[in-house]
Scaffold this active site. Structure first.
Site, PDB file in Angstrom:
ATOM      1  N   LYS A   1     -91.525-101.184  20.341  1.00  8.38           N
ATOM      2  CA  LYS A   1     -92.465-102.125  20.285  1.00  8.38           C
ATOM      3  C   LYS A   1     -93.852-101.753  19.394  1.00  8.38           C
ATOM      4  O   LYS A   1     -94.481-102.455  18.875  1.00  8.38           O
ATOM      5  CB  LYS A   1     -93.200-102.353  21.954  1.00  8.38           C
ATOM      6  CG  LYS A   1     -92.301-103.311  22.590  1.00  8.38           C
ATOM      7  CD  LYS A   1     -92.917-104.043  23.831  1.00  8.38           C
ATOM      8  CE  LYS A   1     -92.068-104.626  24.501  1.00  8.38           C
ATOM      9  NZ  LYS A   1     -92.582-105.105  26.054  1.00  8.38           N
TER      10      LYS A   1
ATOM     11  N   LYS B   1     -79.611-109.069  19.759  1.00  7.94           N
ATOM     12  CA  LYS B   1     -79.800-109.637  21.154  1.00  7.94           C
ATOM     13  C   LYS B   1     -80.438-111.198  21.373  1.00  7.94           C
ATOM     14  O   LYS B   1     -81.476-111.207  20.506  1.00  7.94           O
ATOM     15  CB  LYS B   1     -80.549-108.719  22.310  1.00  7.94           C
ATOM     16  CG  LYS B   1     -79.644-108.379  23.624  1.00  7.94           C
ATOM     17  CD  LYS B   1     -80.744-107.227  24.255  1.00  7.94           C
ATOM     18  CE  LYS B   1     -81.028-108.112  25.634  1.00  7.94           C
ATOM     19  NZ  LYS B   1     -81.766-107.163  26.326  1.00  7.94           N
TER      20      LYS B   1
ATOM     21  N   LYS C   1     -86.314-114.703  22.743  1.00 10.81           N
ATOM     22  CA  LYS C   1     -86.899-115.752  22.335  1.00 10.81           C
ATOM     23  C   LYS C   1     -87.899-115.754  21.188  1.00 10.81           C
ATOM     24  O   LYS C   1     -88.537-116.666  20.614  1.00 10.81           O
ATOM     25  CB  LYS C   1     -88.207-115.838  23.754  1.00 10.81           C
ATOM     26  CG  LYS C   1     -88.842-117.197  24.008  1.00 10.81           C
ATOM     27  CD  LYS C   1     -90.038-117.193  24.560  1.00 10.81           C
ATOM     28  CE  LYS C   1     -90.846-118.497  23.881  1.00 10.81           C
ATOM     29  NZ  LYS C   1     -92.260-118.369  24.413  1.00 10.81           N
TER      30      LYS C   1
END
Ligand code: TRP
Length: 338
Positions: free
Chosen positions: A111, A192, A195
């Site tokens: 992140k 993966k 969203k």
């Protein structure tokens, strides 16, 4: 009955990857355990977001979870920030967490790379808040996917460390490793389903035409046909296994092995079965979202139940960590004199 805790981020648009990776298991464990499920809005603040949209994301997440079969009477379903004790325990755990253990977290490293312009302390401390979530309810079991195993390990470390420093308080939570399908992005099956990748996911509340379109456009073979199944086709089979009858799966597998599989047929069948499975979820979702006052009441009820447990834990924690200023007997003489 063992207590189970798990949390999910309020993305507002949960997809079949979330369902097959987590939500389906939550619904299953409800039958056997005392479950606490949290919509973790405080965790969602660690990356840039629009405060005007967060409330709708939270409500949509709640409506989707209930639509999927989370029973807000049987289980405790609530919003993390509505129970202030999460933040309080998080601070106390902050003070016993070695910095190095946070800097080693693979999710933090990923992140931090993704949001280079905003590597805030919340992103680093994210797993401490997660530990606080779990320990606040003294949960014994935590259903998580493999990507959360490292975070759960920290929760165990912190439970142990706290118990060692302040006396036996928290059980060490165990991972509840359940059958979890790893669903890949429809338009890029090497990543993966997420969203944040448009075109990669089927929202649990997607209308039939959208589901059909997304499946029709799903990547199948990219290069020439090789020895093993391509990632795209394997992903469609993963979905077929989750949404279709076993006979149907067997039939398509056989066709594949004989080299007689037509991807259009596979996709059509899959889309049809997904539409059938997701329709009741979408309908329940739509109904709940049209009565948001009731939905908010359900979440307030969940928060009340969660808070009752959290308060007891914090009373114990405050006492053990020296935050309670003794009893009246120990009050200073000046206060007693008058
Ligand atoms: N970090 C988890 C995720 O992104 C969500 C989460 C927050 C969680 N608190 C938790 C999961 C406690 C399990 C237990 O998936």
């Amino acid at each position: 009955m063992a207590r189970v805790f798990s949390g999910i981020q309020p993305t507002g648009q949960l997809h079949v990857g979330n369902y097959l990776g987590a939500i389906r298991n939550w619904v299953a464990v409800q039958a056997e355990h005392d479950c606490v499920f949290s919509i973790v809005d405080l965790h969602a603040m660690t990356i840039p977001y629009d405060p005007a949209e967060l409330p709708q994301r939270v409500l949509a997440t709640a409506a989707t979870l209930i639509g999927c079969g989370i029973d807000p009477e049987r289980s405790i379903l609530y919003v993390q920030s509505h129970v202030r004790e999460h933040s309080e325990l998080c601070w106390i755990l902050n003070c016993i967490t070695p910095l190095g253990s946070l800097q080693r977290m693979t999710q933090f490293k990923d992140k931090a790379k993704q949001h280079q312009e905003n590597v805030n302390a919340g992103l680093l401390n994210y797993p401490i808040l997660q530990a606080a979530d779990i320990l606040l309810y003294k949960a014994a079991l935590v259903p998580v996917g493999e990507d959360q195993v490292q975070h759960l390990e920290l929760s165990r470390d912190l439970a142990r460390r706290f118990n060692h420093l302040f006396g036996e308080t928290f059980p060490e939570p165990q991972a509840l490793l359940t059958r979890a399908a790893r669903v890949m992005a429809l338009n890029d099956p090497t990543r993966k389903m997420s969203k944040s990748i448009p075109g990669s996911f089927v929202a649990l509340t997607a209308p039939p035409e959208e589901i059909q379109g997304l499946i029709r456009r799903a990547v199948t073979d990219t290069g020439p046909r090789g020895e093993s199944m391509s990632p795209g086709v394997a992903n469609l089979f993963t979905l077929l296994e989750s949404f279709s009858a076993p006979e149907t799966v067997a039939q398509f597998r056989e066709a594949y092995e004989q080299g007689a599989l037509r991807y259009v047929d596979l996709k059509q069948q899959l889309a049809e079965d997904m539409v059938r499975a997701l329709t009741p979820i979408r309908e329940r979702y739509t109904e709940l979202m049209s009565r948001q006052d009731e939905l908010k009441e359900l979440l307030a009820y969940g928060a009340d139940r969660a808070r009752a447990i959290a308060r007891d834990t914090m009373e114990e924690v405050r006492d053990k960590t020296g935050l309670v200023l003794g009893t009246s007997a120990a009050a200073p003489t000046a206060a007693r004199a008058t």
